[in-house]
Design an enzyme around this catalytic site. Sequence first.
Site, short mmCIF file in Angstrom:
data_model
loop_
_atom_site.label_atom_id
_atom_site.label_comp_id
_atom_site.label_asym_id
_atom_site.label_seq_id
_atom_site.Cartn_x
_atom_site.Cartn_y
_atom_site.Cartn_z
CB ALA A 173 1.26 0.38 6.73
N PRO A 203 0.80 -1.22 0.00
CG PRO A 203 -0.13 -1.11 2.13
CD PRO A 203 0.54 -2.06 1.17
CG ASN A 204 -0.33 4.30 1.18
OD1 ASN A 204 -1.28 4.84 0.62
ND2 ASN A 204 -0.45 3.73 2.37
CG HIS A 246 10.85 -1.93 5.23
ND1 HIS A 246 9.50 -1.95 4.99
CD2 HIS A 246 11.14 -3.08 5.86
CE1 HIS A 246 9.00 -3.08 5.45
NE2 HIS A 246 9.97 -3.78 5.98
C1 DQA Z 1 7.95 1.36 4.30
C2 DQA Z 1 7.90 1.62 5.82
C3 DQA Z 1 6.50 1.40 6.35
O1 DQA Z 1 6.45 1.67 7.75
C4 DQA Z 1 5.51 2.32 5.67
O2 DQA Z 1 4.20 2.06 6.11
C5 DQA Z 1 5.59 2.24 4.18
C6 DQA Z 1 6.92 2.19 3.57
C7 DQA Z 1 9.33 1.73 3.72
O3 DQA Z 1 9.58 1.33 2.58
O4 DQA Z 1 10.12 2.41 4.36
O5 DQA Z 1 4.60 2.28 3.49
O6 DQA Z 1 7.72 -0.01 4.06
#
Ligand code: DQA
Length: 152
Positions: free
Chosen positions: A76, A9-10, A99
């Site tokens: 997340a 997500p995102n 990440h």
């Molecule tokens: C993430 C870290 C997560 O906590 C966050 O919700 C993300 C991106 C990262 O790539 O640093 O969406 O996975």
Amino acid sequence: MKIGILNGPNLNLLGTREPAIYGTATLADIEGALARIAESIGVSLVTAQSNSEGALIDVIHGWRGVVDGIVVNAGAYTHTSLALRDAFSATAIPFVEIHLSNIYAREPERRHSVLASAAVGMVCGLGADGYEYALRGLVRTLTSTRGSSSSA
Ligand code: DQA
């Protein structure tokens, strides 16, 4: 060897999403760079991104017997989704978690990954380049495990 690149997500908003934390590379930039690296090491890639937990699980199920391993940024869901970890365990597809940010240097609720205990390894805090390191590390691990001839 075939590797899946799975983003949660995102991450479709990378490039404009909180660039001070996640950088300015778009997901297309990252996937393009990975495609070039994969070609140079003789690996083929498939990619997927979804904002929905169930859809990510369906992708993992669908990649059983298709990919040799997965590089995953679960966004997340990393911090919450036992269902996602179960999907990796159920399919037994080896995966490396990535990440962009250093989740251990962020808010307390981001400092735990429910996926990590099932992962081959994790790369975090190195920005978009981390995808390359995750891919190379996964390929290297699979190559040494399986004794195949490809090299990372
Ligand atoms: C993430 C870290 C997560 O906590 C966050 O919700 C993300 C991106 C990262 O790539 O640093 O969406 O996975």
